[in-house]
Design a protein around this motif. Structure first.
Motif, PDB file in Angstrom:
ATOM      1  N   LYS A   5       0.833  -1.206   0.000  1.00  0.00           N
ATOM      2  CA  LYS A   5       0.000   0.000   0.000  1.00  0.00           C
ATOM      3  C   LYS A   5       0.869   1.258   0.000  1.00  0.00           C
ATOM      4  N   VAL A   6       1.934   1.243   0.775  1.00  0.00           N
ATOM      5  CA  VAL A   6       2.858   2.382   0.811  1.00  0.00           C
ATOM      6  C   VAL A   6       3.527   2.549  -0.549  1.00  0.00           C
ATOM      7  N   ALA A   8       2.347   1.618  -3.395  1.00  0.00           N
ATOM      8  CA  ALA A   8       1.318   2.100  -4.322  1.00  0.00           C
ATOM      9  C   ALA A   8       1.142   3.607  -4.200  1.00  0.00           C
ATOM     10  N   CYS A   9       1.113   4.109  -2.978  1.00  0.00           N
ATOM     11  CA  CYS A   9       0.972   5.556  -2.773  1.00  0.00           C
ATOM     12  C   CYS A   9       2.134   6.317  -3.402  1.00  0.00           C
ATOM     13  N   LEU A  10       3.339   5.797  -3.249  1.00  0.00           N
ATOM     14  CA  LEU A  10       4.519   6.444  -3.838  1.00  0.00           C
ATOM     15  C   LEU A  10       4.454   6.434  -5.364  1.00  0.00           C
ATOM     16  N   ILE A  12       1.723   6.327  -7.226  1.00  0.00           N
ATOM     17  CA  ILE A  12       0.670   7.246  -7.648  1.00  0.00           C
ATOM     18  C   ILE A  12       1.143   8.693  -7.557  1.00  0.00           C
ATOM     19  N   GLU A  13       1.924   9.023  -6.540  1.00  0.00           N
ATOM     20  CA  GLU A  13       2.460  10.378  -6.403  1.00  0.00           C
ATOM     21  C   GLU A  13       3.480  10.701  -7.485  1.00  0.00           C
ATOM     22  N   GLU A  36      -6.071   1.130  -5.685  1.00  0.00           N
ATOM     23  CA  GLU A  36      -5.503   2.480  -5.770  1.00  0.00           C
ATOM     24  C   GLU A  36      -5.038   2.821  -7.182  1.00  0.00           C
TER      25      GLU A  36
END
Length: 66
Positions: A5-6, A8-10, A12-13, A36
């Motif tokens: 999840k972490v 994935a967030c990176l 996407i950013e 995500e």
């Protein structure tokens, strides 16, 4: 799972499209099947490119839907 999840967030950013990402990133998106990535995947459906590497990356990402 939290690590994915972490990551994935990176992703996407960092990436607004698939042209700039690496093959490893595309592979992670396809195999993780995290929700995500859905907006990024829909954007990738509309991206066009003639570069063979781009087409391979796009094909890799679309395995997300398999």
């Amino acid at each position: 799972m939290i690590k994915n999840k972490v990551k994935a967030c990176l992703i996407i950013e960092r990436y607004t499209g698939i042209y700039a990402m690496t093959n490893a990133t595309a592979e992670f998106i396809a195999t993780s099947r995290l929700t995500e990535f859905v907006p990024l995947l829909f954007k990738a459906m509309n991206e066009m490119g003639e570069d063979p590497e781009f087409k391979d990356r796009q094909a890799t990402i679309f395995r997300y839907f398999d």
